[in-house]
Design an enzyme around this catalytic site. Sequence first.
Site, PDB file in Angstrom:
ATOM      1  N   THR A  41       0.827  -1.210   0.000  1.00  0.00           N
ATOM      2  CA  THR A  41       0.000   0.000   0.000  1.00  0.00           C
ATOM      3  C   THR A  41       0.858   1.256   0.000  1.00  0.00           C
ATOM      4  OG1 THR A  41      -1.743  -1.142   1.203  1.00  0.00           O
ATOM      5  CG2 THR A  41      -1.772   1.255   1.304  1.00  0.00           C
ATOM      6  N   CYS A  42       1.847   1.301   0.880  1.00  0.00           N
ATOM      7  CA  CYS A  42       2.621   2.536   1.073  1.00  0.00           C
ATOM      8  C   CYS A  42       3.215   3.034  -0.237  1.00  0.00           C
ATOM      9  CB  CYS A  42       3.724   2.297   2.103  1.00  0.00           C
ATOM     10  SG  CYS A  42       4.784   3.719   2.331  1.00  0.00           S
ATOM     11  N   CYS A  47       1.243   6.119   1.275  1.00  0.00           N
ATOM     12  CA  CYS A  47       2.149   7.203   1.679  1.00  0.00           C
ATOM     13  C   CYS A  47       2.872   7.897   0.528  1.00  0.00           C
ATOM     14  CB  CYS A  47       3.241   6.654   2.613  1.00  0.00           C
ATOM     15  SG  CYS A  47       2.783   5.226   3.581  1.00  0.00           S
ATOM     16  N   LYS A  50       0.628   9.563  -2.225  1.00  0.00           N
ATOM     17  CA  LYS A  50      -0.116  10.622  -1.498  1.00  0.00           C
ATOM     18  C   LYS A  50       0.767  11.838  -1.255  1.00  0.00           C
ATOM     19  CE  LYS A  50       0.463  11.073   2.432  1.00  0.00           C
ATOM     20  NZ  LYS A  50      -0.038  10.176   3.465  1.00  0.00           N
ATOM     21  N   TYR A  98      12.454  -2.206  -5.078  1.00  0.00           N
ATOM     22  CA  TYR A  98      12.049  -3.274  -4.156  1.00  0.00           C
ATOM     23  C   TYR A  98      12.447  -4.638  -4.717  1.00  0.00           C
ATOM     24  CZ  TYR A  98       9.601  -0.871  -0.424  1.00  0.00           C
ATOM     25  OH  TYR A  98       9.329  -0.134   0.679  1.00  0.00           O
ATOM     26  N   ALA A 114      -0.954 -16.243  -2.604  1.00  0.00           N
ATOM     27  CA  ALA A 114      -0.582 -17.297  -1.654  1.00  0.00           C
ATOM     28  C   ALA A 114      -1.765 -17.614  -0.749  1.00  0.00           C
ATOM     29  CB  ALA A 114       0.605 -16.840  -0.816  1.00  0.00           C
ATOM     30  N   TYR A 176      -6.858  10.210   8.994  1.00  0.00           N
ATOM     31  CA  TYR A 176      -5.722  10.661   8.195  1.00  0.00           C
ATOM     32  C   TYR A 176      -6.106  10.844   6.719  1.00  0.00           C
ATOM     33  CZ  TYR A 176      -2.083   9.058  11.587  1.00  0.00           C
ATOM     34  OH  TYR A 176      -1.254   8.872  12.657  1.00  0.00           O
ATOM     35  N   GLU A 180      -6.222  14.356   4.599  1.00  0.00           N
ATOM     36  CA  GLU A 180      -5.142  14.530   3.622  1.00  0.00           C
ATOM     37  C   GLU A 180      -5.713  14.714   2.219  1.00  0.00           C
ATOM     38  OE1 GLU A 180      -1.399  12.193   5.711  1.00  0.00           O
ATOM     39  OE2 GLU A 180      -2.587  11.090   4.248  1.00  0.00           O
ATOM     40  N   HIS A 435      18.172  30.298  14.186  1.00  0.00           N
ATOM     41  CA  HIS A 435      17.437  31.514  13.859  1.00  0.00           C
ATOM     42  C   HIS A 435      17.738  31.964  12.442  1.00  0.00           C
ATOM     43  CE1 HIS A 435      15.235  35.120  14.814  1.00  0.00           C
ATOM     44  NE2 HIS A 435      16.220  35.836  14.292  1.00  0.00           N
TER      45      HIS A 435
HETATM   46  P1  NDP Z   1      -8.886   6.089  10.234  1.00  0.00           P
HETATM   47  O1  NDP Z   1      -9.168   4.899  11.011  1.00  0.00           O
HETATM   48  O2  NDP Z   1      -7.752   6.982  10.584  1.00  0.00           O
HETATM   49  O3  NDP Z   1     -10.186   7.016  10.179  1.00  0.00           O
HETATM   50  C1  NDP Z   1     -11.418   6.518   9.753  1.00  0.00           C
HETATM   51  C2  NDP Z   1     -12.408   7.651   9.804  1.00  0.00           C
HETATM   52  O4  NDP Z   1     -13.627   7.229   9.207  1.00  0.00           O
HETATM   53  C3  NDP Z   1     -12.728   8.078  11.229  1.00  0.00           C
HETATM   54  O5  NDP Z   1     -12.890   9.471  11.226  1.00  0.00           O
HETATM   55  C4  NDP Z   1     -14.042   7.354  11.511  1.00  0.00           C
HETATM   56  O6  NDP Z   1     -14.875   8.051  12.400  1.00  0.00           O
HETATM   57  C5  NDP Z   1     -14.683   7.363  10.142  1.00  0.00           C
HETATM   58  N1  NDP Z   1     -15.597   6.234   9.937  1.00  0.00           N
HETATM   59  C6  NDP Z   1     -15.349   4.935  10.208  1.00  0.00           C
HETATM   60  N2  NDP Z   1     -16.408   4.175   9.851  1.00  0.00           N
HETATM   61  C7  NDP Z   1     -17.340   5.026   9.353  1.00  0.00           C
HETATM   62  C8  NDP Z   1     -18.635   4.849   8.836  1.00  0.00           C
HETATM   63  N3  NDP Z   1     -19.199   3.644   8.746  1.00  0.00           N
HETATM   64  N4  NDP Z   1     -19.315   5.927   8.421  1.00  0.00           N
HETATM   65  C9  NDP Z   1     -18.756   7.167   8.508  1.00  0.00           C
HETATM   66  N5  NDP Z   1     -17.526   7.393   8.981  1.00  0.00           N
HETATM   67  C10 NDP Z   1     -16.816   6.332   9.406  1.00  0.00           C
HETATM   68  O7  NDP Z   1      -8.779   5.559   8.759  1.00  0.00           O
HETATM   69  P2  NDP Z   1      -8.200   6.127   7.408  1.00  0.00           P
HETATM   70  O8  NDP Z   1      -8.984   5.425   6.365  1.00  0.00           O
HETATM   71  O9  NDP Z   1      -8.162   7.606   7.381  1.00  0.00           O
HETATM   72  O10 NDP Z   1      -6.687   5.615   7.435  1.00  0.00           O
HETATM   73  C11 NDP Z   1      -6.375   4.257   7.770  1.00  0.00           C
HETATM   74  C12 NDP Z   1      -5.070   4.181   8.515  1.00  0.00           C
HETATM   75  O11 NDP Z   1      -4.007   4.377   7.620  1.00  0.00           O
HETATM   76  C13 NDP Z   1      -4.896   5.267   9.583  1.00  0.00           C
HETATM   77  O12 NDP Z   1      -5.430   4.892  10.814  1.00  0.00           O
HETATM   78  C14 NDP Z   1      -3.417   5.450   9.632  1.00  0.00           C
HETATM   79  O13 NDP Z   1      -2.901   4.608  10.619  1.00  0.00           O
HETATM   80  C15 NDP Z   1      -2.947   5.059   8.254  1.00  0.00           C
HETATM   81  N6  NDP Z   1      -2.563   6.248   7.486  1.00  0.00           N
HETATM   82  C16 NDP Z   1      -1.485   6.974   7.884  1.00  0.00           C
HETATM   83  C17 NDP Z   1      -1.113   8.106   7.196  1.00  0.00           C
HETATM   84  C18 NDP Z   1       0.054   8.905   7.647  1.00  0.00           C
HETATM   85  O14 NDP Z   1       0.869   8.412   8.418  1.00  0.00           O
HETATM   86  N7  NDP Z   1       0.175  10.176   7.230  1.00  0.00           N
HETATM   87  C19 NDP Z   1      -1.837   8.555   6.020  1.00  0.00           C
HETATM   88  C20 NDP Z   1      -2.968   7.725   5.700  1.00  0.00           C
HETATM   89  C21 NDP Z   1      -3.299   6.616   6.415  1.00  0.00           C
HETATM   90  P3  NDP Z   1     -14.686   7.990  13.983  1.00  0.00           P
HETATM   91  O15 NDP Z   1     -13.550   8.890  14.307  1.00  0.00           O
HETATM   92  O16 NDP Z   1     -15.994   8.516  14.473  1.00  0.00           O
HETATM   93  O17 NDP Z   1     -14.466   6.558  14.326  1.00  0.00           O
END
Ligand code: NDP
Length: 451
Positions: A41-42, A47, A50, A98, A114, A176, A180, A435
């Site tokens: 994915t990354c 990442c 993005k 890679y 697999a 995230y 983003e 500075h």
């Molecule tokens: P996250 O888990 O970060 O966020 C999911 C969001 O969707 C939350 O706001 C959640 O709400 C909401 N949500 C979940 N289910 C529903 C639903 N059924 N209906 C409406 N809203 C919903 O997931 P992401 O998809 O943004 O990213 C996945 C993971 O990937 C992240 O947790 C992170 O670890 C990683 N990532 C890291 C990045 C970085 O390091 N810069 C960049 C992108 C991804 P609620 O808060 O209410 O639960």
Amino acid sequence: MAYDFDFFVIGAGSGGVRAARFAAGFGARVAIAESRYLGGTCVNVGCVPKKLLAYSAHFEEEFHQANGFGWSHGETDFDWKKLIANKDREILRLNNIYQKLLDDSGATLFEGHARLVDAHTVDLDGRRYTAETILIATGGWPVIPDVPGREHAISSNEAFYLPELPKRMLVIGGGYIAVEFASIFNGLGCKTSLLYRGDLFLRGFDGSLRQHLRDEMLKKGLDLQFNTDIARIDKQADGSLLATLRDGRTLETDCVFYATGRRPMLDDLGLENTAVELNEKGFIKVNEEYRTNEPSILAIGDVIGRVQLTPVAIAEGMAVARRLFRPEEYRPVDYSQIPTAVFSLPNIGTVGMTEEDARMTHDVRIYEARFRPMKLSLTDSQERTLMKLVVDAETHRVLGCHMIGPEAGEIVQGLAVALKAGATKQHFDETIGIHPTAAEEFVTMRTPVRT
Ligand code: NDP
């Protein structure tokens, strides 16, 4: 029994490749299987692309800002197809790197799906291989909730390959990926709305960061709608989409993008042929040594759902390789104080405890600096930077560092080392600033804004 391999890794993403390369380097006979794309994915749909898109989105405001520094330029134009083609070329280059890293390490790469046949056997599109230890590193996959019309929506997987840049974009979610991509599409010129079901996005992040980012995104023209969600999506005769919200309102858009979390990628993995169990959230259950309920099968990375970040998966991959094949060098992964960045516009960088969490267990002193960065002083941009330290009032130890502003991730990475080393506020105070930089604010905050 003689196995074909000592170590068979399923999934050549960040964690899997690291585990395979290290294990091979330690002399193990290693195979790694990948059915989709090297780097996972990354590298392919996360990442890396993005961040390239985020760089592109930043240019729009930088063109305007350049004007204040004396530069004039003609009409600017943005070519989505060119950006995507250049991005694809870069990803291909990384895929090849890679491949070379794996080849050079001596691991055997199998391209194919697999499937576990039993605790020591993997079926790879009809061919079977045995291994003493199998590592599942298959990562995650975006989840689109089951709303009527979900087939009209996209996830991050498709966002990187849109044939055209939509004129209007509706992003759902508050994590995230949602913030983003809402920032990116807004920066690239789409009329962008972000819908989040809760009061304020980025649940779990420091409250000052969440509020500051909301204000900055609003200044940039994003339409942010909280406490709302989509009830259904309909395709209209002209090809546009009509999103009906839970409260009955409708929004017309060209693209609905769900960023509502990721599930573990377990499709057709054959877990039912093993004793591997899932936890209550559906991720693979592992112990402290990443061992599943099947002693010969381990799992790391997004598929265990512990911390879904590339550097964490890499650390877990290295830990597994060392523990199995170089135990004298084994060190468990330290999950405390993991720094992270959100590549929203502006960026977030953060490490350690939020003010809200710290207050539950500590008396705290909060230091904050809010200012217009020098780079914007000759421009009409009203963007403001936020820097914040959460300090233990008793021990003076810095518990958390949080920032929103240009290069926040670059700045906070260095501070993460200081926090890991147990830095106190006095260490910050005694550090001479560089500075003039924005980063020096972190060592010049003298008076708490609240206790
Ligand atoms: P996250 O888990 O970060 O966020 C999911 C969001 O969707 C939350 O706001 C959640 O709400 C909401 N949500 C979940 N289910 C529903 C639903 N059924 N209906 C409406 N809203 C919903 O997931 P992401 O998809 O943004 O990213 C996945 C993971 O990937 C992240 O947790 C992170 O670890 C990683 N990532 C890291 C990045 C970085 O390091 N810069 C960049 C992108 C991804 P609620 O808060 O209410 O639960």
